[in-house]
Design a protein around this motif. Sequence first.
Motif, PDB file in Angstrom:
ATOM      1  N   VAL A 250       0.837  -1.206   0.000  1.00 18.38           N
ATOM      2  CA  VAL A 250       0.000   0.000   0.000  1.00 18.38           C
ATOM      3  C   VAL A 250       0.869   1.252   0.000  1.00 18.38           C
ATOM      4  O   VAL A 250       0.619   2.198  -0.764  1.00 18.38           O
ATOM      5  CB  VAL A 250      -0.953  -0.016   1.208  1.00 18.38           C
ATOM      6  CG1 VAL A 250      -1.621   1.357   1.395  1.00 18.38           C
ATOM      7  CG2 VAL A 250      -2.017  -1.093   1.033  1.00 18.38           C
ATOM      8  N   LEU A 254       0.852   4.125  -2.966  1.00 16.00           N
ATOM      9  CA  LEU A 254       0.527   5.518  -2.681  1.00 16.00           C
ATOM     10  C   LEU A 254       1.698   6.434  -3.038  1.00 16.00           C
ATOM     11  O   LEU A 254       1.499   7.554  -3.523  1.00 16.00           O
ATOM     12  CB  LEU A 254       0.148   5.679  -1.210  1.00 16.00           C
ATOM     13  CG  LEU A 254      -1.145   4.964  -0.780  1.00 16.00           C
ATOM     14  CD1 LEU A 254      -1.399   5.172   0.710  1.00 16.00           C
ATOM     15  CD2 LEU A 254      -2.339   5.453  -1.585  1.00 16.00           C
ATOM     16  N   ILE A 260      -5.412   1.831  -5.868  1.00 18.23           N
ATOM     17  CA  ILE A 260      -5.572   0.498  -5.287  1.00 18.23           C
ATOM     18  C   ILE A 260      -6.993   0.046  -5.590  1.00 18.23           C
ATOM     19  O   ILE A 260      -7.965   0.605  -5.062  1.00 18.23           O
ATOM     20  CB  ILE A 260      -5.300   0.511  -3.776  1.00 18.23           C
ATOM     21  CG1 ILE A 260      -3.847   0.947  -3.530  1.00 18.23           C
ATOM     22  CG2 ILE A 260      -5.556  -0.858  -3.161  1.00 18.23           C
ATOM     23  CD1 ILE A 260      -3.499   1.145  -2.078  1.00 18.23           C
ATOM     24  N   MET A 263     -10.720   0.044  -3.573  1.00 19.39           N
ATOM     25  CA  MET A 263     -10.736   0.956  -2.426  1.00 19.39           C
ATOM     26  C   MET A 263     -11.399   2.266  -2.823  1.00 19.39           C
ATOM     27  O   MET A 263     -11.027   2.882  -3.814  1.00 19.39           O
ATOM     28  CB  MET A 263      -9.316   1.214  -1.930  1.00 19.39           C
ATOM     29  CG  MET A 263      -8.677   0.023  -1.239  1.00 19.39           C
ATOM     30  SD  MET A 263      -9.588  -0.557   0.222  1.00 19.39           S
ATOM     31  CE  MET A 263      -9.618   0.923   1.227  1.00 19.39           C
ATOM     32  N   GLU A 302      -6.995  -3.153   3.172  1.00 20.33           N
ATOM     33  CA  GLU A 302      -7.955  -2.117   3.556  1.00 20.33           C
ATOM     34  C   GLU A 302      -7.483  -1.388   4.812  1.00 20.33           C
ATOM     35  O   GLU A 302      -7.530  -0.152   4.892  1.00 20.33           O
ATOM     36  CB  GLU A 302      -9.335  -2.712   3.794  1.00 20.33           C
ATOM     37  CG  GLU A 302     -10.368  -1.644   4.166  1.00 20.33           C
ATOM     38  CD  GLU A 302     -11.754  -2.186   4.447  1.00 20.33           C
ATOM     39  OE1 GLU A 302     -12.716  -1.416   4.303  1.00 20.33           O
ATOM     40  OE2 GLU A 302     -11.868  -3.376   4.808  1.00 20.33           O
ATOM     41  N   CYS A 305      -4.598   0.911   4.010  1.00 20.05           N
ATOM     42  CA  CYS A 305      -5.093   2.107   3.314  1.00 20.05           C
ATOM     43  C   CYS A 305      -5.721   3.084   4.296  1.00 20.05           C
ATOM     44  O   CYS A 305      -5.488   4.304   4.217  1.00 20.05           O
ATOM     45  CB  CYS A 305      -6.120   1.707   2.256  1.00 20.05           C
ATOM     46  SG  CYS A 305      -5.438   0.972   0.766  1.00 20.05           S
ATOM     47  N   GLN A 306      -6.493   2.567   5.227  1.00 20.32           N
ATOM     48  CA  GLN A 306      -7.148   3.438   6.196  1.00 20.32           C
ATOM     49  C   GLN A 306      -6.125   4.148   7.088  1.00 20.32           C
ATOM     50  O   GLN A 306      -6.290   5.323   7.409  1.00 20.32           O
ATOM     51  CB  GLN A 306      -8.140   2.622   7.027  1.00 20.32           C
ATOM     52  CG  GLN A 306      -9.352   2.174   6.224  1.00 20.32           C
ATOM     53  CD  GLN A 306     -10.267   1.240   6.979  1.00 20.32           C
ATOM     54  OE1 GLN A 306      -9.844   0.543   7.898  1.00 20.32           O
ATOM     55  NE2 GLN A 306     -11.529   1.201   6.578  1.00 20.32           N
TER      56      GLN A 306
END
Length: 383
Positions: A250, A254, A260, A263, A302, A305-306
């Motif tokens: 991730v 980014l 991604i 998402m 996930e 990413c969060q």
Amino acid sequence: NGAAAMSSEETIYSNDLAGIVVGDTAISDVQGELGLLSYRGIDINDLVAVPFLHVVWMVLFGDWPEEQEKSRLKTFMCRHSRLSHAEIELLRHVPRDLHPMLMLQGMVPLLQLPREQTMDMEPDAENGLFLAAKITALIAAHYRLSQSKVVLAPTPGRLFHENFLTMFLGSAPTPEQVRMLNAAQILQMEHSFNCGTFAGRVCASTLAPIQSVISASIGTLFGKLHGGADQAALEMAMAIGSPDKAEAYVRDCLARKEKIMGMGHREYRTVDPRAKILKPMAMELCQEGESRNLLLTLVAVEEACQRAFAEQDKEIWANVEFYKGAVFHSLGIPTHFFTAMFAMSRVYGYVAHYLEFSKNSRLIRPRARYVGPPVGQRDKSAA
């Protein structure tokens, strides 16, 4: 992006139609700010346990089917989920390795509609249901042929998705597998003016036949930024390999400003309500081996990413495509068939919008803002 007034006139400009209302619908309501989705005024949470074909009827006609209609619909869909000899021979000429979405886009306009109506409904509705049943059969048959296996026919009396999984995999599924597939397909049946549906509306506005409309919608659904995200998301998890590698993956994406897949969602500013239902279902179903590892990898992606977005005071959530692939994988569906499974469900939304739009259709013809050189100012010597 976004809507802005043009300086020389009062026309609204938006190069992606963001925020532009282009029509009315009573079929589904997407409330992105609240994270709500409903079909015909019924919250999606109240529909996932309803028999699949009953939801189909509600989406198409706005009411629940009567007992006689339930029986006739089940019989109709079973009968037309059987490919004729001519249809199988036509499919045999399709390259075995052609992506199922390209197969569907090409095959749907080649199907010969029934010459006689057998259901007590308007012809376009019956033709739409006929094509939906054939799409189910084509997906199963294309897979069987790609495996050099015999094409199977549906068995009268079985549930719709029970027949599909048997025709696809060659063995009878468990009741739990059928329940999971029913729920996943109900969740992705309809979603207002999404790209595929809007493409179908544009096609329908020319008075093209329903086969062309569905083919146009299927072609649009194939894109990675639309329906193809389910295949891309699971193949991403496969490439990552394990949950412990998700954080680095991730961060790298980014840093390189790469999207991604799966998402975030264009409409929802909070959790996608479909993902909220599908994620725990995936956790329940994916309990062993590769399926569990892939699911845990997706969960780790996930969460990574969060965390990354939280550092920028932003929120992001997985959409329905993100966890849907894990459910399909656990059912034995290969990744390159995921988007075709999406089409197999979303086709009912396409048909519903075709019926709704056709009652008061108008040719869709947007304007373009010309930004080339003025007439007479180009150097004529170059000609």
